[in-house]
Motif scaffolding. Sequence first.
Motif, PDB file in Angstrom:
ATOM      1  N   THR A  69       0.839  -1.206   0.000  1.00 28.54           N
ATOM      2  CA  THR A  69       0.000   0.000   0.000  1.00 28.54           C
ATOM      3  C   THR A  69       0.872   1.254   0.000  1.00 28.54           C
ATOM      4  O   THR A  69       0.630   2.197  -0.765  1.00 28.54           O
ATOM      5  CB  THR A  69      -0.938  -0.003   1.213  1.00 28.54           C
ATOM      6  N   HIS A  72       2.499   1.631  -3.384  1.00 29.75           N
ATOM      7  CA  HIS A  72       1.528   2.097  -4.372  1.00 29.75           C
ATOM      8  C   HIS A  72       1.331   3.601  -4.252  1.00 29.75           C
ATOM      9  O   HIS A  72       1.297   4.321  -5.270  1.00 29.75           O
ATOM     10  CB  HIS A  72       0.205   1.360  -4.184  1.00 29.75           C
ATOM     11  N   THR A  76       2.226   6.325  -7.084  1.00 31.88           N
ATOM     12  CA  THR A  76       1.196   7.260  -7.552  1.00 31.88           C
ATOM     13  C   THR A  76       1.715   8.692  -7.467  1.00 31.88           C
ATOM     14  O   THR A  76       1.533   9.489  -8.392  1.00 31.88           O
ATOM     15  CB  THR A  76      -0.088   7.093  -6.721  1.00 31.88           C
TER      16      THR A  76
END
Length: 110
Positions: A69, A72, A76
């Motif tokens: 997480t 990610h 991003t």
Amino acid sequence: YQRRVHGERTRLLRASERQERQTTSLSNSKRLASESEQIGLEVLDTLGRQRETIERSTDTVRETGAEITRSHRALTLINRRMITNKILVVAIVLILLVAIGVIVYFRWIK
């Protein structure tokens, strides 16, 4: 009288043999119960170790999920910055092209 004594003796011998068989059977049953108890204790020990392994694996999976997480989110953010940088480069190129066009217009055309 001897018949009766012989009959009782036979009956006592049979009872003694039956008692011997029952004692042997009881000893075998106790031995099997003891072996079963030992096997059960070993199985419980093995299951306890496996449970600890599964709990550690579960914790590792949770930690890995949290790391994924975070990764990610970082990717991003990097992607957004990359897009922003591309937009800025395109804007700067366009501004420079307009400036060059204005300079060319005023230098040679006017």
